[in-house]
Design a protein around this motif. Structure first.
Motif, mmCIF file in Angstrom:
data_model
loop_
_atom_site.group_PDB
_atom_site.id
_atom_site.type_symbol
_atom_site.label_atom_id
_atom_site.label_comp_id
_atom_site.label_asym_id
_atom_site.label_seq_id
_atom_site.Cartn_x
_atom_site.Cartn_y
_atom_site.Cartn_z
ATOM 1 N N PHE A 21 0.648 -1.213 0.053
ATOM 2 C CA PHE A 21 0.061 -0.043 -0.153
ATOM 3 C C PHE A 21 0.755 1.349 -0.102
ATOM 4 C CE2 PHE A 21 -4.623 -0.076 0.581
ATOM 5 C CZ PHE A 21 -5.000 -1.480 0.535
ATOM 6 N N ARG B 228 -1.589 -12.664 12.112
ATOM 7 C CA ARG B 228 -1.925 -11.665 11.181
ATOM 8 C C ARG B 228 -3.281 -11.318 11.086
ATOM 9 N NH1 ARG B 228 -0.320 -14.379 5.761
ATOM 10 N NH2 ARG B 228 -0.937 -12.370 4.714
ATOM 11 N N LYS B 229 -4.030 -12.184 11.780
ATOM 12 C CA LYS B 229 -5.602 -11.929 11.656
ATOM 13 C C LYS B 229 -5.980 -11.209 12.796
ATOM 14 C CE LYS B 229 -5.868 -16.552 11.871
ATOM 15 N NZ LYS B 229 -6.343 -18.037 11.800
ATOM 16 N N LEU C 148 -13.005 -11.263 9.033
ATOM 17 C CA LEU C 148 -11.719 -11.520 9.380
ATOM 18 C C LEU C 148 -10.758 -10.559 8.615
ATOM 19 C CD1 LEU C 148 -8.941 -12.871 10.226
ATOM 20 C CD2 LEU C 148 -9.759 -14.777 8.546
ATOM 21 N N VAL D 244 -6.885 -9.683 7.312
ATOM 22 C CA VAL D 244 -5.552 -10.516 7.230
ATOM 23 C C VAL D 244 -4.408 -9.395 6.957
ATOM 24 C CG1 VAL D 244 -4.173 -12.411 6.373
ATOM 25 C CG2 VAL D 244 -6.464 -12.854 6.726
ATOM 26 N N ILE E 73 -1.841 -2.503 7.882
ATOM 27 C CA ILE E 73 -2.497 -2.462 6.956
ATOM 28 C C ILE E 73 -3.026 -4.032 6.541
ATOM 29 C CG2 ILE E 73 -2.885 -2.286 4.079
ATOM 30 C CD1 ILE E 73 -3.141 0.296 5.777
ATOM 31 N N SER E 74 -4.346 -4.236 6.506
ATOM 32 C CA SER E 74 -4.974 -5.527 6.304
ATOM 33 C C SER E 74 -5.858 -5.527 5.057
ATOM 34 C CB SER E 74 -5.427 -6.177 7.538
ATOM 35 O OG SER E 74 -4.634 -6.051 8.685
ATOM 36 N N ARG E 75 -6.387 -6.674 4.623
ATOM 37 C CA ARG E 75 -7.409 -6.725 3.781
ATOM 38 C C ARG E 75 -8.293 -7.688 4.228
ATOM 39 N NH1 ARG E 75 -7.494 -4.015 -1.050
ATOM 40 N NH2 ARG E 75 -5.458 -3.642 -2.044
ATOM 41 N N THR E 76 -9.984 -7.461 3.740
ATOM 42 C CA THR E 76 -10.886 -8.206 4.400
ATOM 43 C C THR E 76 -10.767 -9.853 3.927
ATOM 44 O OG1 THR E 76 -12.285 -6.265 4.103
ATOM 45 C CG2 THR E 76 -13.217 -8.255 4.558
ATOM 46 N N ALA E 77 -10.716 -10.711 4.708
ATOM 47 C CA ALA E 77 -10.747 -12.150 3.899
ATOM 48 C C ALA E 77 -12.075 -12.678 3.978
ATOM 49 C CB ALA E 77 -9.810 -13.080 4.739
ATOM 50 N N TYR E 78 -12.887 -12.521 4.949
ATOM 51 C CA TYR E 78 -14.139 -12.670 4.906
ATOM 52 C C TYR E 78 -15.147 -11.461 5.535
ATOM 53 C CZ TYR E 78 -14.384 -15.067 9.502
ATOM 54 O OH TYR E 78 -14.198 -15.212 10.780
ATOM 55 N N GLN F 242 2.552 -7.454 -0.717
ATOM 56 C CA GLN F 242 1.290 -7.879 -1.057
ATOM 57 C C GLN F 242 0.274 -6.839 -1.446
ATOM 58 O OE1 GLN F 242 -0.168 -10.338 2.251
ATOM 59 N NE2 GLN F 242 -0.548 -11.978 0.883
ATOM 60 N N TYR G 263 -1.114 6.991 2.353
ATOM 61 C CA TYR G 263 -2.159 7.919 2.066
ATOM 62 C C TYR G 263 -2.070 9.091 3.203
ATOM 63 C CZ TYR G 263 -4.211 4.727 -0.973
ATOM 64 O OH TYR G 263 -4.471 3.760 -2.182
ATOM 65 N N ASP H 234 -17.426 -2.734 5.671
ATOM 66 C CA ASP H 234 -16.240 -3.127 5.323
ATOM 67 C C ASP H 234 -15.412 -1.838 5.521
ATOM 68 O OD1 ASP H 234 -14.219 -4.837 4.027
ATOM 69 O OD2 ASP H 234 -14.195 -3.467 2.200
HETATM 70 C C1 LIG Z 1 -4.746 4.351 5.166
HETATM 71 C C2 LIG Z 1 -5.055 3.254 4.130
HETATM 72 C C3 LIG Z 1 -6.325 2.263 4.813
HETATM 73 C C4 LIG Z 1 -6.698 1.405 3.724
HETATM 74 C C5 LIG Z 1 -7.299 0.109 4.350
HETATM 75 C C6 LIG Z 1 -7.606 -1.266 3.377
HETATM 76 C C7 LIG Z 1 -8.702 -1.940 3.805
HETATM 77 C C8 LIG Z 1 -9.168 -2.690 2.793
HETATM 78 C C9 LIG Z 1 -10.432 -3.599 2.929
HETATM 79 C C10 LIG Z 1 -10.931 -4.392 2.087
HETATM 80 O O1 LIG Z 1 -12.083 -4.217 1.699
HETATM 81 S S1 LIG Z 1 -9.763 -5.291 0.893
HETATM 82 C C11 LIG Z 1 -10.952 -5.804 -0.309
HETATM 83 C C12 LIG Z 1 -11.536 -6.957 -0.333
HETATM 84 N N1 LIG Z 1 -10.259 -8.030 0.302
HETATM 85 C C13 LIG Z 1 -9.651 -8.539 -0.813
HETATM 86 O O2 LIG Z 1 -9.753 -8.057 -1.799
HETATM 87 C C14 LIG Z 1 -8.705 -9.424 -0.322
HETATM 88 C C15 LIG Z 1 -8.339 -10.415 -1.437
HETATM 89 N N2 LIG Z 1 -7.796 -11.719 -0.498
HETATM 90 C C16 LIG Z 1 -6.268 -11.546 -0.391
HETATM 91 O O3 LIG Z 1 -5.518 -10.581 -0.554
HETATM 92 C C17 LIG Z 1 -5.635 -12.783 0.349
HETATM 93 O O4 LIG Z 1 -6.617 -13.668 0.246
HETATM 94 C C18 LIG Z 1 -5.492 -12.202 1.810
HETATM 95 C C19 LIG Z 1 -4.404 -11.123 1.972
HETATM 96 C C20 LIG Z 1 -6.683 -11.776 2.476
HETATM 97 C C21 LIG Z 1 -4.914 -13.533 2.556
HETATM 98 O O5 LIG Z 1 -3.912 -14.234 1.839
HETATM 99 P P1 LIG Z 1 -2.552 -14.667 2.295
HETATM 100 O O6 LIG Z 1 -2.223 -15.655 1.159
HETATM 101 O O7 LIG Z 1 -1.761 -13.425 2.781
HETATM 102 O O8 LIG Z 1 -2.881 -15.316 3.734
HETATM 103 P P2 LIG Z 1 -3.297 -16.932 3.872
HETATM 104 O O9 LIG Z 1 -3.989 -17.529 2.952
HETATM 105 O O10 LIG Z 1 -1.739 -17.648 4.329
HETATM 106 O O11 LIG Z 1 -4.075 -16.856 5.260
HETATM 107 C C22 LIG Z 1 -3.240 -16.196 6.484
HETATM 108 C C23 LIG Z 1 -4.178 -16.780 7.613
HETATM 109 O O12 LIG Z 1 -5.480 -16.265 7.591
HETATM 110 C C24 LIG Z 1 -6.469 -17.431 7.367
HETATM 111 N N3 LIG Z 1 -7.654 -16.869 6.380
HETATM 112 C C25 LIG Z 1 -7.428 -16.216 5.062
HETATM 113 N N4 LIG Z 1 -8.647 -16.195 4.242
HETATM 114 C C26 LIG Z 1 -9.448 -16.776 5.146
HETATM 115 C C27 LIG Z 1 -10.883 -16.930 4.940
HETATM 116 N N5 LIG Z 1 -11.488 -16.272 4.120
HETATM 117 N N6 LIG Z 1 -11.605 -17.615 5.907
HETATM 118 C C28 LIG Z 1 -10.863 -17.971 7.142
HETATM 119 N N7 LIG Z 1 -9.498 -17.780 7.420
HETATM 120 C C29 LIG Z 1 -8.843 -17.141 6.277
HETATM 121 C C30 LIG Z 1 -5.781 -18.663 6.925
HETATM 122 O O13 LIG Z 1 -6.369 -19.700 7.042
HETATM 123 C C31 LIG Z 1 -4.477 -18.013 7.655
HETATM 124 O O14 LIG Z 1 -4.706 -18.779 8.988
HETATM 125 P P3 LIG Z 1 -3.467 -19.358 9.870
HETATM 126 O O15 LIG Z 1 -2.509 -18.167 10.012
HETATM 127 O O16 LIG Z 1 -4.226 -19.360 11.399
HETATM 128 O O17 LIG Z 1 -3.069 -20.662 9.127
#
Ligand SMILES: CCCCCCCCCC(=O)SCCNC(=O)CCNC(=O)[C@H](O)C(C)(C)COP(=O)(O)OP(=O)(O)OC[C@H]1O[C@@H](n2cnc3c(N)ncnc32)[C@H](O)[C@@H]1OP(=O)(O)O
Length: 219
Positions: free
Chosen positions: A26, A188-189, A210, A212, A156-161, A218, A29, A142
């Motif tokens: 990111f 990270r969660k 959630l 992440v 900084i994190s993104r919504t996973a669900y 990333q 900002y 969101d």
């Molecule tokens: C000042 C500026 C402010 C900006 C704020 C920005 C806020 C933005 C908010 C949003 O709306 S973002 C837009 C909607 N979201 C996305 O587009 C996210 C798209 N997905 C991704 O980019 C990735 O899937 C994500 C970064 C969320 C996670 O991928 P990673 O490969 O980095 O993580 P990984 O899959 O290794 O999962 C990390 C942990 O989270 C868990 N996890 C990930 N997705 C899950 C899920 N869907 N359900 C349950 N658990 C989940 C996963 O099991 C694991 O748990 P453990 O560490 O305990 O093993």
């Protein structure tokens, strides 16, 4: 950037401190400095959006309106800038931070204990039979969750669900309040939840999500 600068009186001393070392890919900002004319423009555009979805003008008026909007496009087009340089979304004093995408709601509490925001769904947000469109509630939650995790001091994190329970019809043109906080952090969660209520305290919807933390680079 200090949280006080970000959200003024809505901020208390317990607001967390974000760490820009951990912003994934990111950009950083910063708040935009704008004059009162910017809020006037955004407000007028929001009313235009309401009218665009709630009027049935004559063909002559539609043609006239199309020409005026095209003239407005010609006026603004030369001022296009890359992401992060536009005022929209960076004017913290305006409803929805001055972004037409965001609900025109105003933050009234922003600290590590949680974030509260107040506002209305308008005609532009109509789904059916006088209720807000179901897709506008995830937008509200969101964006709130982004602020909550930031106020908590999480990187900084993104919504996973994001899971919403629609408990009652969400009315238009009625003052509502949404409030939420961090429930739990595991590495990270960040687990966050929030509730949308009317002025009588009736729960219209609740949501849990959630987020992440992004790894370095990333998107
Ligand atoms: C000042 C500026 C402010 C900006 C704020 C920005 C806020 C933005 C908010 C949003 O709306 S973002 C837009 C909607 N979201 C996305 O587009 C996210 C798209 N997905 C991704 O980019 C990735 O899937 C994500 C970064 C969320 C996670 O991928 P990673 O490969 O980095 O993580 P990984 O899959 O290794 O999962 C990390 C942990 O989270 C868990 N996890 C990930 N997705 C899950 C899920 N869907 N359900 C349950 N658990 C989940 C996963 O099991 C694991 O748990 P453990 O560490 O305990 O093993």
């Amino acid at each position: 950037m200090r949280f006080e600068e970000r959200y003024g009186e809505a901020v208390t001393d317990s607001a967390g401190k974000d760490d820009y070392e951990h912003h994934g890919g990111f950009p950083r900002y910063t708040p935009a400095e704008v004059g009162p004319e910017y809020g006037r423009l955004v407000d007028a555009l929001r009313t235009l959006q309401d009218l665009a979805v709630s009027t049935a003008p004559t063909p002559e008026v539609i043609e006239d309106a199309a020409e005026r909007v095209e003239a407005l496009i010609d006026l603004l087009k030369p001022f296009a800038v890359p992401e992060g340089e536009q005022p929209a979304g960076r004017v913290l004093s305006l409803p929805g931070r001055g972004s037409l995408l965001m609900l025109p709601w105003t933050v009234e509490k922003f600290d590590a204990e949680g974030v509260r925001s107040r506002g209305m769904f308008r005609r532009y947000h109509l789904g059916g039979n006088g209720a807000a469109h179901g897709g506008t509630l995830p937008l509200l939650f969101d964006d709130l969750f982004g602020m909550i995790q930031h106020a908590y001091g999480r990187p900084i994190s993104r919504t996973a669900y994001l899971h919403i329970n629609y408990r009652k019809i969400t009315p238009l043109d009625t003052e509502l309040v949404v409030e939420g906080s961090v429930d739990k952090v595991e590495g990270r969660k960040t687990f966050i939840s929030a509730v949308l209520k009317d002025r009588e305290g009736t729960v219209l919807a609740d949501c849990e999500a959630l987020m992440v933390q992004l790894l370095k680079g990333q998107p």
